[in-house]
Design a protein around this motif. Structure first.
Motif, short mmCIF file in Angstrom:
data_model
loop_
_atom_site.label_atom_id
_atom_site.label_comp_id
_atom_site.label_asym_id
_atom_site.label_seq_id
_atom_site.Cartn_x
_atom_site.Cartn_y
_atom_site.Cartn_z
N VAL A 154 0.80 -1.49 0.01
CA VAL A 154 0.05 0.11 -0.08
C VAL A 154 0.79 1.38 -0.02
N TRP A 155 2.11 1.19 0.53
CA TRP A 155 3.01 2.23 0.96
C TRP A 155 3.25 2.95 -0.47
N CYS B 59 -8.42 1.97 -2.90
CA CYS B 59 -8.70 0.49 -3.36
C CYS B 59 -7.60 -0.53 -2.77
N TRP B 60 -6.51 -0.45 -2.67
CA TRP B 60 -5.56 -1.23 -1.98
C TRP B 60 -5.54 -1.35 -0.45
N ALA C 104 -1.90 -6.09 -1.19
CA ALA C 104 -2.86 -5.11 -1.04
C ALA C 104 -3.70 -5.22 -2.38
N VAL C 105 -3.40 -6.05 -3.08
CA VAL C 105 -4.34 -6.41 -4.73
C VAL C 105 -3.91 -7.82 -5.25
N PRO D 263 -12.51 -17.42 -2.96
CA PRO D 263 -13.64 -16.39 -3.13
C PRO D 263 -13.08 -15.32 -4.01
N SER D 264 -14.20 -14.68 -4.70
CA SER D 264 -14.00 -13.74 -5.80
C SER D 264 -13.16 -12.53 -4.94
N THR D 265 -12.06 -11.93 -5.63
CA THR D 265 -11.30 -11.07 -5.36
C THR D 265 -12.09 -9.65 -5.25
N TYR D 266 -11.80 -8.58 -4.51
CA TYR D 266 -12.37 -7.25 -4.54
C TYR D 266 -12.26 -6.69 -5.91
#
Length: 232
Positions: free
Chosen positions: A42-43, A92-93, A107-108, A224-227
């Motif tokens: 994220v940084w 988002c991340w 983060a993604v 499961p489905s990702t964001y």
């Protein structure tokens, strides 16, 4: 104030030409952001924003004290747009990280864009460059056509990174291919060198995200489905 004065005016000599330390430092922040982005940390976003703030002053050579005295409005403008897009990517991340929806706890989750998303990117690239060119030319930007593509391509690449699309690395490579010769002609040598480094780094990042996306697809049946997929 002494530190601020040093940051604005400090220079070094490269091949007999004066170069601002803030151009070097801004690009160093950019490279650090790219490395963190490849690692899906994220940084990457706040570090990139700090670099954008410095580079904004570099590419407005007519407004700020720079050795080049050349205005690249597209390069400067993209630093401003980066702020908004980077805030979106940061959000988002950060949300994905909090939800723990990435199987690798990153983060993604990298994925390939859908056909519709790719078409949207292509149309946005063509329209954005076509609109940006006359605008930048009217503003007096130096090299308005390549400057327009660098602006539009950079925004699309940043948005693609926020969404976790593997293709965003390819967009960055296309931006770098245009940016290196433009920056060399304008005398922005640290930025040109950094763009060249970015190009090789983007190939590495592309391969890394490609491998990760392939691994994710292989175990998709039990995850499961990702964001990223949920908001697509």
């Amino acid at each position: 104030m002494d530190a601020l004065h040093w940051l604005l005016d400090a220079r070094l000599q490269i091949a007999g030409s004066p170069v601002l330390w803030r151009e070097v430092i801004g690009n160093a922040f950019g490279l650090t952001s790219a490395i963190l982005g490849m690692r899906r940390v994220v940084w990457a976003w706040p570090v990139g924003i700090a670099g954008n703030a410095l580079l904004f002053t570099v590419f407005l050579g007519g407004a700020f004290a720079t050795p080049q005295h050349v205005d690249l409005y597209g390069q400067a403008g993209r630093q401003v747009f980066f702020f908004a897009v980077s805030l979106y990517g940061w959000w988002c991340w950060s949300r994905t990280r909090r939800l723990g929806s990435d199987p690798d706890h990153a983060a993604v989750t990298p994925r390939w864009a859908t056909g519709r998303e790719r078409l949207t990117l292509l149309v946005a690239a063509l329209v954005g460059t076509a609109v940006g060119y006359p605008v930048l030319a009217a503003l007096g930007s130096w090299g308005p056509l390549p400057d327009a593509w660098i602006l539009v391509g950079s925004l699309l690449a940043t948005y693609g990174m926020a969404r976790g699309w593997v293709e965003f690395w390819l967009i960055w490579i296309a931006v770098d291919a245009v940016g290196v010769p433009l920056l060399l002609r304008g005398g922005f040598y640290p930025s040109a060198a950094m763009y060249l480094i970015y190009g090789f780094f983007c190939v590495w990042g592309f391969a890394s995200w490609w491998r990760t996306s392939s691994a994710v697809r292989q175990r998709a049946g039990r995850l499961p489905s990702t964001y990223s997929e949920a908001v697509a």
